[in-house]
Scaffold this motif. Structure first.
Motif, PDB file in Angstrom:
ATOM      1  N   ALA A  12      13.951  -2.383  12.075  1.00  0.00           N
ATOM      2  CA  ALA A  12      12.422  -2.345  11.518  1.00  0.00           C
ATOM      3  C   ALA A  12      12.223  -1.008  11.103  1.00  0.00           C
ATOM      4  O   ALA A  12      11.371  -0.831  10.251  1.00  0.00           O
ATOM      5  N   LYS A  13      12.738  -0.075  11.591  1.00  0.00           N
ATOM      6  CA  LYS A  13      12.561   1.544  11.190  1.00  0.00           C
ATOM      7  C   LYS A  13      13.090   1.560   9.876  1.00  0.00           C
ATOM      8  O   LYS A  13      12.379   1.930   8.732  1.00  0.00           O
ATOM      9  N   GLN A  14      14.193   0.893   9.514  1.00  0.00           N
ATOM     10  CA  GLN A  14      14.841   1.028   8.162  1.00  0.00           C
ATOM     11  C   GLN A  14      14.110   0.234   7.031  1.00  0.00           C
ATOM     12  O   GLN A  14      13.963   0.730   6.022  1.00  0.00           O
ATOM     13  N   LEU A  15      13.533  -0.916   7.615  1.00  0.00           N
ATOM     14  CA  LEU A  15      12.746  -1.687   6.638  1.00  0.00           C
ATOM     15  C   LEU A  15      11.528  -0.926   6.201  1.00  0.00           C
ATOM     16  O   LEU A  15      10.968  -0.695   5.085  1.00  0.00           O
ATOM     17  N   LYS A  16      10.892  -0.083   7.493  1.00  0.00           N
ATOM     18  CA  LYS A  16       9.521   0.593   7.129  1.00  0.00           C
ATOM     19  C   LYS A  16       9.976   1.663   6.136  1.00  0.00           C
ATOM     20  O   LYS A  16       9.004   2.046   5.318  1.00  0.00           O
ATOM     21  N   GLU A  17      11.067   2.311   6.389  1.00  0.00           N
ATOM     22  CA  GLU A  17      11.592   3.430   5.328  1.00  0.00           C
ATOM     23  C   GLU A  17      11.482   3.022   3.924  1.00  0.00           C
ATOM     24  O   GLU A  17      11.137   3.451   3.224  1.00  0.00           O
ATOM     25  N   ARG A 264      10.206  -6.090  17.660  1.00  0.00           N
ATOM     26  CA  ARG A 264      10.266  -4.876  16.748  1.00  0.00           C
ATOM     27  C   ARG A 264       9.795  -5.367  15.112  1.00  0.00           C
ATOM     28  O   ARG A 264       9.442  -4.391  14.388  1.00  0.00           O
ATOM     29  N   MET A 265      10.511  -6.475  14.858  1.00  0.00           N
ATOM     30  CA  MET A 265      10.312  -6.741  13.444  1.00  0.00           C
ATOM     31  C   MET A 265       9.334  -7.582  13.077  1.00  0.00           C
ATOM     32  O   MET A 265       8.818  -7.396  11.900  1.00  0.00           O
ATOM     33  N   THR A 266       8.529  -8.161  14.056  1.00  0.00           N
ATOM     34  CA  THR A 266       7.254  -8.954  13.747  1.00  0.00           C
ATOM     35  C   THR A 266       6.269  -8.240  12.456  1.00  0.00           C
ATOM     36  O   THR A 266       5.748  -8.582  11.690  1.00  0.00           O
ATOM     37  N   ILE A 267       5.874  -6.808  13.300  1.00  0.00           N
ATOM     38  CA  ILE A 267       4.891  -5.916  12.705  1.00  0.00           C
ATOM     39  C   ILE A 267       5.493  -5.500  11.536  1.00  0.00           C
ATOM     40  O   ILE A 267       4.720  -5.401  10.287  1.00  0.00           O
ATOM     41  N   ALA A 268       6.694  -5.091  11.396  1.00  0.00           N
ATOM     42  CA  ALA A 268       7.238  -4.656  10.094  1.00  0.00           C
ATOM     43  C   ALA A 268       7.245  -5.552   9.024  1.00  0.00           C
ATOM     44  O   ALA A 268       7.030  -5.427   7.759  1.00  0.00           O
ATOM     45  N   MET A 269       7.318  -6.887   9.436  1.00  0.00           N
ATOM     46  CA  MET A 269       7.547  -8.047   8.411  1.00  0.00           C
ATOM     47  C   MET A 269       5.958  -8.175   7.821  1.00  0.00           C
ATOM     48  O   MET A 269       5.662  -8.679   6.672  1.00  0.00           O
ATOM     49  N   LEU A 270       4.839  -7.948   8.808  1.00  0.00           N
ATOM     50  CA  LEU A 270       3.620  -8.032   8.612  1.00  0.00           C
ATOM     51  C   LEU A 270       3.283  -6.944   7.295  1.00  0.00           C
ATOM     52  O   LEU A 270       2.696  -7.136   6.492  1.00  0.00           O
ATOM     53  N   MET A 271       3.937  -5.914   7.472  1.00  0.00           N
ATOM     54  CA  MET A 271       3.898  -4.735   6.677  1.00  0.00           C
ATOM     55  C   MET A 271       4.266  -5.219   5.384  1.00  0.00           C
ATOM     56  O   MET A 271       3.663  -4.926   4.220  1.00  0.00           O
TER      57      MET A 271
END
Ligand code: NAD
Length: 288
Positions: A12-17, A264-271
């Motif tokens: 999730a952190k990598q996706l957000k980066e 951890r992934m759910t909110i990252a995917m929402l972003m």
């Protein structure tokens, strides 16, 4: 064999980066992706979820608005608000936090969201697009599972996948995504007899049930990949998944922990969906 732990926190952190980079490129064009969350009533868990969504928006530099409405709000008022958000140029994604009070018809509310801004992927048109294989928003939790599988280089094409759970939020879209990715998919649910017999056939088991440790070692073929979507609160306040992690990690080839996995992934995917919505809605400006 001890399984590889699939680290949702890291993925999730990598996706957000990656998203931060895209958000900066959009900022250079004067575009700031915006998410509106509509929260009705005082459900404490919903308030926590919404706060986490706001935090994620702030961390990534997205515009976010939370519209809080009282428990007794009239359905028409709620739909009027959604229409305003549909028309707002600052807002690219709209999410109505569930559960809604019982006097409100979920379908009427979700159906009022503009499909272009349906970042939760629950609008019937988004659901239909997923099933017929067209572009569109996909519910964040199953989309997060697919992202984890992809990052871990787990190719699902031609694999036998068993999804346990048939909800509209997780199980059904999860099955549709796996079919789209060319897996052979079986969906099990509360009326499936001999669950373990079915799941032992699977290369990939996805548990989205809501029952602590329902999936044990006897449900898993050695070497299978096990994804645990379940989030269950134990009497001592800690969280546990649907999978008996300690037992299953000894036979699976890869497994997600709870906490620190799919959640951890759910909110990252929402972003990610919100950024995608902003790009789609600003296509003319980006193209020009
Ligand atoms: P749900 O209650 O809507 O659906 C549960 C499903 O499990 C149903 O389809 C039911 O048929 C099936 N089921 C129940 N008992 C069963 C049994 N004994 N054997 C086989 N199947 C059985 O729940 P949901 O909204 O799909 O959520 C499932 C779990 O995932 C919950 O723990 C929820 O908290 C969690 N969840 C996590 C995230 C996340 O971000 N990680 C997001 C959504 C849901």
């Amino acid at each position: 064999m001890t399984a590889t732990i699939m680290d949702g926190k890291l993925i999730a952190k990598q996706l957000k980066e990656r998203l931060k980079g895209e958000i900066q490129s959009l900022a250079a064009l004067g575009i700031k992706p915006g998410l509106a969350v509509v929260l009705v009533g005082e459900d404490p868990a919903s308030h926590v979820y919404v706060r986490n969504k706001e935090k994620a928006c702030a961390e990534l530099g997205l515009h976010s608005e939370v519209h809080k409405l009282p428990d007794n709000v009239e359905q028409d008022k709620l739909i009027d608000l959604i229409r305003l958000l549909n028309a707002s140029e600052e807002i690219h994604g709209i999410l109505v936090q569930k559960p809604l009070p019982s006097h409100i018809d979920d379908k009427a509310v979700i159906g009022a969201i503009s499909v272009d801004k349906d970042v939760d992927g629950f609008h019937p048109v988004s659901v239909g697009n997923l099933l017929i294989g067209d572009e569109g928003f996909v519910p964040c939790t199953p989309a997060g599972v697919m992202e984890m599988l992809s990052v871990m280089n787990i190719d699902v094409a031609g694999k036998r996948a068993v999804v346990i759970g048939r909800s509209n939020i997780v199980g059904k879209p999860m099955a549709a995504l796996l079919i789209r990715a060319h897996a052979t998919v079986t969906v099990c649910h509360s009326r499936t007899p001999n669950l373990a017999e079915v799941t032992r056939e699977a290369d990939i088991v996805i548990a989205a049930i809501g029952k602590t440790k329902l999936v044990g070692a006897e449900h898993v073929r050695p070497g299978a990949v096990v994804i645990d979507v379940g989030v269950n609160r134990l009497p001592d306040g800690t969280l546990a998944g649907d999978v008996d992690f300690d037992a299953v990690k000894e036979i699976a080839s890869a497994i997600t922990p709870v906490p620190g996995g799919v959640g951890r992934m759910t909110i990252a995917m929402l972003m990610k969906n919100t950024v995608e919505a902003a790009k789609n809605l600003s296509a003319a400006r980006i193209g020009g």
